[in-house]
Write an enzyme that holds these catalytic residues in place. Structure first.
Site, PDB file in Angstrom:
ATOM      1  N   ASN A  64     -18.420  -5.119  -2.296  1.00  0.00           N
ATOM      2  CA  ASN A  64     -18.308  -4.129  -1.224  1.00  0.00           C
ATOM      3  C   ASN A  64     -17.282  -4.676  -0.235  1.00  0.00           C
ATOM      4  O   ASN A  64     -17.590  -5.520   0.595  1.00  0.00           O
ATOM      5  CB  ASN A  64     -19.665  -3.914  -0.545  1.00  0.00           C
ATOM      6  CG  ASN A  64     -19.617  -2.865   0.553  1.00  0.00           C
ATOM      7  OD1 ASN A  64     -18.555  -2.369   0.925  1.00  0.00           O
ATOM      8  ND2 ASN A  64     -20.769  -2.537   1.100  1.00  0.00           N
ATOM      9  N   LYS A  79     -18.661  -8.241   0.807  1.00  0.00           N
ATOM     10  CA  LYS A  79     -20.048  -8.511   0.465  1.00  0.00           C
ATOM     11  C   LYS A  79     -20.166  -8.473  -1.054  1.00  0.00           C
ATOM     12  O   LYS A  79     -19.592  -7.589  -1.695  1.00  0.00           O
ATOM     13  CB  LYS A  79     -20.972  -7.463   1.092  1.00  0.00           C
ATOM     14  CG  LYS A  79     -22.454  -7.719   0.872  1.00  0.00           C
ATOM     15  CD  LYS A  79     -23.295  -6.637   1.537  1.00  0.00           C
ATOM     16  CE  LYS A  79     -24.781  -6.875   1.333  1.00  0.00           C
ATOM     17  NZ  LYS A  79     -25.611  -5.792   1.920  1.00  0.00           N
ATOM     18  N   ARG A 130     -17.787  -0.833  -4.738  1.00  0.00           N
ATOM     19  CA  ARG A 130     -18.149   0.283  -3.874  1.00  0.00           C
ATOM     20  C   ARG A 130     -16.866   0.866  -3.282  1.00  0.00           C
ATOM     21  O   ARG A 130     -16.073   0.161  -2.680  1.00  0.00           O
ATOM     22  CB  ARG A 130     -19.059  -0.185  -2.743  1.00  0.00           C
ATOM     23  CG  ARG A 130     -19.467   0.968  -1.814  1.00  0.00           C
ATOM     24  CD  ARG A 130     -19.856   0.478  -0.452  1.00  0.00           C
ATOM     25  NE  ARG A 130     -20.206   1.585   0.440  1.00  0.00           N
ATOM     26  CZ  ARG A 130     -20.134   1.523   1.753  1.00  0.00           C
ATOM     27  NH1 ARG A 130     -19.718   0.422   2.347  1.00  0.00           N
ATOM     28  NH2 ARG A 130     -20.464   2.558   2.491  1.00  0.00           N
ATOM     29  N   HIS A 178     -23.319   7.607   1.598  1.00  0.00           N
ATOM     30  CA  HIS A 178     -24.566   6.889   1.265  1.00  0.00           C
ATOM     31  C   HIS A 178     -25.153   7.377  -0.062  1.00  0.00           C
ATOM     32  O   HIS A 178     -26.353   7.227  -0.315  1.00  0.00           O
ATOM     33  CB  HIS A 178     -25.629   7.041   2.366  1.00  0.00           C
ATOM     34  CG  HIS A 178     -25.260   6.447   3.675  1.00  0.00           C
ATOM     35  ND1 HIS A 178     -25.538   7.072   4.872  1.00  0.00           N
ATOM     36  CD2 HIS A 178     -24.633   5.287   3.991  1.00  0.00           C
ATOM     37  CE1 HIS A 178     -25.096   6.325   5.866  1.00  0.00           C
ATOM     38  NE2 HIS A 178     -24.542   5.238   5.362  1.00  0.00           N
ATOM     39  N   HIS A 222     -31.630   7.778   4.851  1.00  0.00           N
ATOM     40  CA  HIS A 222     -31.029   6.445   4.898  1.00  0.00           C
ATOM     41  C   HIS A 222     -30.690   6.152   6.353  1.00  0.00           C
ATOM     42  O   HIS A 222     -29.784   6.767   6.933  1.00  0.00           O
ATOM     43  CB  HIS A 222     -29.764   6.394   4.033  1.00  0.00           C
ATOM     44  CG  HIS A 222     -29.056   5.068   4.094  1.00  0.00           C
ATOM     45  ND1 HIS A 222     -29.168   4.126   3.092  1.00  0.00           N
ATOM     46  CD2 HIS A 222     -28.243   4.530   5.032  1.00  0.00           C
ATOM     47  CE1 HIS A 222     -28.452   3.058   3.427  1.00  0.00           C
ATOM     48  NE2 HIS A 222     -27.880   3.283   4.597  1.00  0.00           N
ATOM     49  N   ASN A 236     -27.214   1.206  10.497  1.00  0.00           N
ATOM     50  CA  ASN A 236     -26.162   1.388  11.492  1.00  0.00           C
ATOM     51  C   ASN A 236     -25.468   2.724  11.274  1.00  0.00           C
ATOM     52  O   ASN A 236     -25.063   3.403  12.204  1.00  0.00           O
ATOM     53  CB  ASN A 236     -25.150   0.249  11.430  1.00  0.00           C
ATOM     54  CG  ASN A 236     -24.164   0.292  12.576  1.00  0.00           C
ATOM     55  OD1 ASN A 236     -24.548   0.346  13.736  1.00  0.00           O
ATOM     56  ND2 ASN A 236     -22.882   0.290  12.264  1.00  0.00           N
ATOM     57  N   ARG A 289     -21.990   5.602  16.254  1.00  0.00           N
ATOM     58  CA  ARG A 289     -21.388   6.908  15.979  1.00  0.00           C
ATOM     59  C   ARG A 289     -22.219   8.019  16.606  1.00  0.00           C
ATOM     60  O   ARG A 289     -23.448   7.978  16.573  1.00  0.00           O
ATOM     61  CB  ARG A 289     -21.264   7.123  14.469  1.00  0.00           C
ATOM     62  CG  ARG A 289     -20.079   6.410  13.853  1.00  0.00           C
ATOM     63  CD  ARG A 289     -20.107   6.497  12.333  1.00  0.00           C
ATOM     64  NE  ARG A 289     -20.771   5.343  11.753  1.00  0.00           N
ATOM     65  CZ  ARG A 289     -20.974   5.163  10.456  1.00  0.00           C
ATOM     66  NH1 ARG A 289     -20.585   6.082   9.592  1.00  0.00           N
ATOM     67  NH2 ARG A 289     -21.581   4.075  10.017  1.00  0.00           N
ATOM     68  N   ASP A 309     -28.512  -1.954  18.166  1.00  0.00           N
ATOM     69  CA  ASP A 309     -29.565  -2.451  17.281  1.00  0.00           C
ATOM     70  C   ASP A 309     -30.901  -1.824  17.682  1.00  0.00           C
ATOM     71  O   ASP A 309     -31.368  -2.018  18.812  1.00  0.00           O
ATOM     72  CB  ASP A 309     -29.643  -3.979  17.380  1.00  0.00           C
ATOM     73  CG  ASP A 309     -30.542  -4.592  16.322  1.00  0.00           C
ATOM     74  OD1 ASP A 309     -31.712  -4.163  16.208  1.00  0.00           O
ATOM     75  OD2 ASP A 309     -30.087  -5.508  15.618  1.00  0.00           O
ATOM     76  N   GLU A 367     -28.588  -0.980  -3.039  1.00  0.00           N
ATOM     77  CA  GLU A 367     -27.321  -0.405  -3.467  1.00  0.00           C
ATOM     78  C   GLU A 367     -26.591  -1.310  -4.449  1.00  0.00           C
ATOM     79  O   GLU A 367     -25.903  -0.819  -5.352  1.00  0.00           O
ATOM     80  CB  GLU A 367     -26.454  -0.120  -2.246  1.00  0.00           C
ATOM     81  CG  GLU A 367     -27.029   0.982  -1.358  1.00  0.00           C
ATOM     82  CD  GLU A 367     -26.226   1.212  -0.092  1.00  0.00           C
ATOM     83  OE1 GLU A 367     -25.300   2.042  -0.135  1.00  0.00           O
ATOM     84  OE2 GLU A 367     -26.528   0.546   0.918  1.00  0.00           O
TER      85      GLU A 367
END
Length: 416
Positions: free
Chosen positions: A28, A35, A107, A196, A224, A227, A257, A299, A401
Site C-alpha cells: 500500500n 505499508k 492497493r 474502501h 468502515h 480516519n 475531511r 483522533d 484489507e
C-alpha cells in the site's frame, strides 16, 4: 483486451502455477509511505509486515514487525527504491528470496470505471491507472511509483492491482450518476465511484460467515470508520450504493475531511473570505471533519476522552460524527428490501463502543437494540454481535484489507 468498454481481462500474460510460491506480498504505497505485509493468502499467516514512512525526507525510516518483535531501520536514500532494498534484505534474512514470492498485490486507490475487478498489471493497465490520476492526484501517482519500484525489486513475481473503487462498480446508474450536465459525465467521468471497496467486500463476506448465511442471500450495510469513513449498501455480495463519490471527500464526517457540504461553499468562501479554489479544497480535506469541529484533533479516542472531561468542541465533533453516520446508514437501506445486519469495521468501528452505542441509539426505527455488555467486549480485534437478541443484528467485524488483497491477487493468478 476489453470485455465491454473500459473493462480489462487477463490476456497479455500467463502465469505458470508450477513456478508459484506460497507467499504474497501486499503493498500500500502512499505519497510518503509504504505499508506492506508478507503473508499466505490461504491461511492468512503473516510472515513479516511493516511501514516505511517519511519517504522523501531525511527522517525516512522503516519499521519492521516480526511477530511481537519490532525493528526500526533508517532509509538513507529516503525513496521507494531504498525502502524496497531494505525489504529485500530483510526477506533474505528471513530465508525468503524474491523468487519465492508468487505475487505482489498493490492497493490502487482509483480505477475509475475501467476496473470492476483486480487486474494483472500490464502496460495497458498502467495506462488506465495513469488516466485516473486527475481523479486521485494525491494517491494514484504514489501507487504508480510504488508499482514501478516493486516491479524492479521483484521482477519474477506477478504484480496485481487491487482497486478501492472496483467493488462499487456494481452500483446502478441511479446510484452513481450526479444530476449534472451529461457531458461532464461522458467527457470527464464525473460520477460517484466509491472507495474502501476492499474493506467493504471483506467484512461483508466475514459477516455472512458469522451469521452462517450464504453471502448471495444477504442484504447488509457495512460501515468502515477510521480516519477515512464510508458506508455501503451490499446486496447479494454486490455494492448497490456507497457514501463516497467522485473522490474520498464526499459522504461522512471523517478525521480531517468534511464529508458532504453545500457545493456553493467554494464560491461563497472565495467571495467572503478571499480564499482560492485550492485553499478551500485543501481545508475541506485536511483541516475539517473531527479536527475542524473540535479544534483539538482528529483522533476519536482523544475526542471521546476530552468530551468526557467537558470539552465542548470535542463533544460537538462526536455528536456530529454520529448523527451524520446514522443518517447515512438509514439512507443505505433504500437499495435493500430488508436489512439482515449492520456491520461496523475500521479503527473507530472496531474499537469505539461509545460511537456504536450512540449510532444504534439513533437507529431504533430500523429495529436495533444494543446489548451493552457485548458492545463493551467488542474492542481490540474482537468480533461479534452487539445487538440484543430479537433485534436487527449489528455486528463488529475487524477488517483485513491486506488479506483481502492477497486473496484477490491469488485469484487473479489462478484464473490467468
Amino acid at each position: 483486451m476489453g470485455k465491454g468498454p473500459g473493462h480489462f481481462v487477463l490476456t497479455e500474460r500467463r502465469i505458470s502455477r508450477q513456478n508459484a510460491g506460497m507467499w504474497t506480498l501486499v503493498l500500500n504505497c502512499g505519497s510518503s509511505s509504504v505499508k506492506f505485509a508478507l503473508l499466505d493468502p490461504e491461511t492468512g499467516n503473516v510472515r513479516l509486515s511493516g511501514l516505511a514512512e517519511r519517504l522523501g525526507s531525511p527522517e525516512a525510516r522503516m519499521v519492521l514487525v516480526r511477530g511481537a518483535e519490532k525493528l526500526e531501520v533508517p532509509l538513507p536514500t529516503g525513496d521507494y527504491a531504498g525502502a524496497f532494498e531494505v525489504l529485500l534484505s530483510e526477506l533474505a534474512a528471513q530465508g525468503i528470496t524474491g523468487a519465492e514470492i508468487a505475487a505482489v498485490g498493490h492497493r490502487v486507490v482509483h480505477g475509475g470505471s475501467h476496473f470492476s475487478a483486480p487486474a494483472l498489471i500490464t502496460a495497458a493497465v498502467l495506462d488506465a491507472i495513469r488516466a485516473c490520476v486527475p481523479l486521485a492526484p494525491l494517491h494514484n501517482p504514489a501507487n504508480l511509483a510504488g508499482i514501478a519500484a516493486a516491479q524492479a525489486a521483484f521482477p519474477d513475481a506477478a504484480h496485481v492491482a487491487v482497486f478501492d473503487t472496483a467493488f462499487h462498480q456494481s452500483m446502478p446508474p441511479r446510484a452513481y450518476r450526479y444530476a449534472v450536465p451529461d457531458e461532464w459525465y461522458s467527457q470527464h467521468g464525473v460520477r460517484r465511484y466509491g472507495f474502501h471497496g476492499t474493506s467493504h467486500a471483506y467484512v461483508a463476506g466475514e459477516a455472512a460467515r458469522m451469521l452462517g448465511s450464504d453471502p448471495d442471500a444477504l442484504q447488509l450495510i457495512t460501515a468502515h470508520l477510521g480516519n477515512g469513513c464510508s458506508v455501503a449498501s451490499v446486496r447479494s455480495g454486490q455494492s448497490m450504493d456507497t457514501s463516497m463519490g467522485l473522490t474520498p471527500l464526499e459522504g461522512l464526517v471523517m478525521g480531517t475531511r468534511s464529508g458532504d457540504v453545500d457545493p456553493n461553499l467554494h464560491a461563497y468562501l472565495a467571495r467572503e473570505a478571499g480564499l482560492s479554489l485550492d485553499e478551500v479544497t485543501a481545508a475541506l480535506n485536511g483541516k475539517s471533519g473531527l479536527l475542524g469541529l473540535s479544534g483539538l484533533g482528529s483522533d476519536m479516542r482523544q475526542l471521546e476522552a476530552a468530551a468526557a472531561d467537558g470539552h465542548a468542541g470535542a463533544r460537538l465533533a462526536v455528536e456530529v460524527f454520529v448523527y451524520r453516520l446514522a443518517k447515512s446508514i438509514a439512507a443505505m437501506t433504500v437499495p435493500l428490501t430488508r436489512l439482515d445486519a449492520l456491520v461496523f469495521t475500521g479503527g473507530i468501528g472496531e474499537n469505539s463502543a461509545s460511537v456504536r452505542e450512540k449510532t444504534l441509539g439513533l437507529l431504533g426505527v430500523l429495529g436495533f437494540r444494543l446489548d451493552s455488555e457485548a458492545n463493551a467486549a467488542a474492542v481490540r480485534g474482537a468480533a461479534g454481535r452487539i445487538s440484543a437478541p430479537g433485534s436487527t443484528p449489528a455486528l463488529v467485524v475487524p477488517t483485513n484489507e491486506e488479506l483481502m488483497i492477497a486473496r484477490e491477487a491469488a485469484r487473479v493468478l489462478e484464473t490467468a
